[in-house]
Design a protein around this motif. Structure first.
Motif, short mmCIF file in Angstrom:
data_model
loop_
_atom_site.label_atom_id
_atom_site.label_comp_id
_atom_site.label_asym_id
_atom_site.label_seq_id
_atom_site.Cartn_x
_atom_site.Cartn_y
_atom_site.Cartn_z
N UNK A 1 7.14 49.02 18.88
CA UNK A 1 7.36 47.98 17.89
C UNK A 1 7.06 46.59 18.49
N UNK A 2 7.54 46.37 19.73
CA UNK A 2 7.27 45.09 20.39
C UNK A 2 5.78 44.89 20.62
N UNK B 1 0.13 41.61 16.41
CA UNK B 1 0.07 40.89 15.14
C UNK B 1 0.13 39.39 15.38
N UNK B 2 1.05 38.96 16.24
CA UNK B 2 1.15 37.53 16.57
C UNK B 2 -0.12 37.04 17.27
N UNK B 3 -0.69 37.85 18.15
CA UNK B 3 -1.94 37.46 18.82
C UNK B 3 -3.06 37.27 17.79
N UNK C 1 2.15 31.48 19.16
CA UNK C 1 1.99 31.84 20.57
C UNK C 1 3.34 32.00 21.24
N UNK C 2 4.31 31.19 20.85
CA UNK C 2 5.65 31.35 21.43
C UNK C 2 6.27 32.67 21.00
N UNK C 3 5.93 33.14 19.81
CA UNK C 3 6.44 34.45 19.37
C UNK C 3 5.84 35.59 20.21
N UNK C 4 4.60 35.42 20.64
CA UNK C 4 4.00 36.42 21.53
C UNK C 4 4.84 36.53 22.79
N UNK C 5 5.25 35.40 23.33
CA UNK C 5 6.01 35.38 24.58
C UNK C 5 7.48 35.71 24.39
N UNK D 1 7.33 33.63 8.78
CA UNK D 1 7.83 34.64 9.70
C UNK D 1 9.18 35.18 9.22
N UNK D 2 10.06 34.28 8.78
CA UNK D 2 11.37 34.69 8.26
C UNK D 2 11.20 35.64 7.06
#
Length: 129
Positions: free
Chosen positions: A4-5, A11-13, A53-57, A124-125
């Protein structure tokens, strides 16, 4: 959970790549877009890309952490434009340096960044629920 991660990161990328292309398109085709879009959307999309990009990290962390981090980063970049040392002006004179660091401080950019980040955070929410 690991799958899942990984899927979420991918998806974020993809969203980061899409935002990058859209942001560059607002610069390349700005004269063909409505004035409001060409004037404001590039900065908003750039900041939204920072959020993504912060969500990727920070995939395992709550969304609000990416919201705060991306606002701090974007505002930090904007306020750094008040610093005018010769070495950083040379960096800003490059294409990549210009895209990342910008050139001159503008208060309106803070509004644009906030709008772009809040748009991505809200989307995103919605998509997470």
């Amino acid at each position: 959970m690991l799958i899942l991660n990984l899927q979420s990161r991918m998806i974020y990328c993809g969203a980061v790549l899409l935002a990058t292309l859209l942001g560059l398109a607002t610069r390349a085709y700005g004269n063909q877009l409505p004035h409001f879009v060409s004037e404001h959307f590039g900065d908003a999309i750039w900041a939204g890309m920072i959020y993504l990009a912060s969500r990727v990290l920070l995939i395992r962390h709550p969304l609000w952490m990416s919201l705060v981090l991306s606002l701090c980063f974007s505002f930090g970049i904007e306020f750094s434009q008040l610093y005018q040392a010769e070495w950083i002006l040379h960096v800003r004179a490059t294409t990549l340096g210009s895209l990342i660091l910008g050139h001159g401080f503008l208060w309106i950019d803070l509004v644009r960044y906030t709008a772009g980040i809040l748009f991505c955070w809200t989307l995103d929410q919605i998509l997470q629920n």
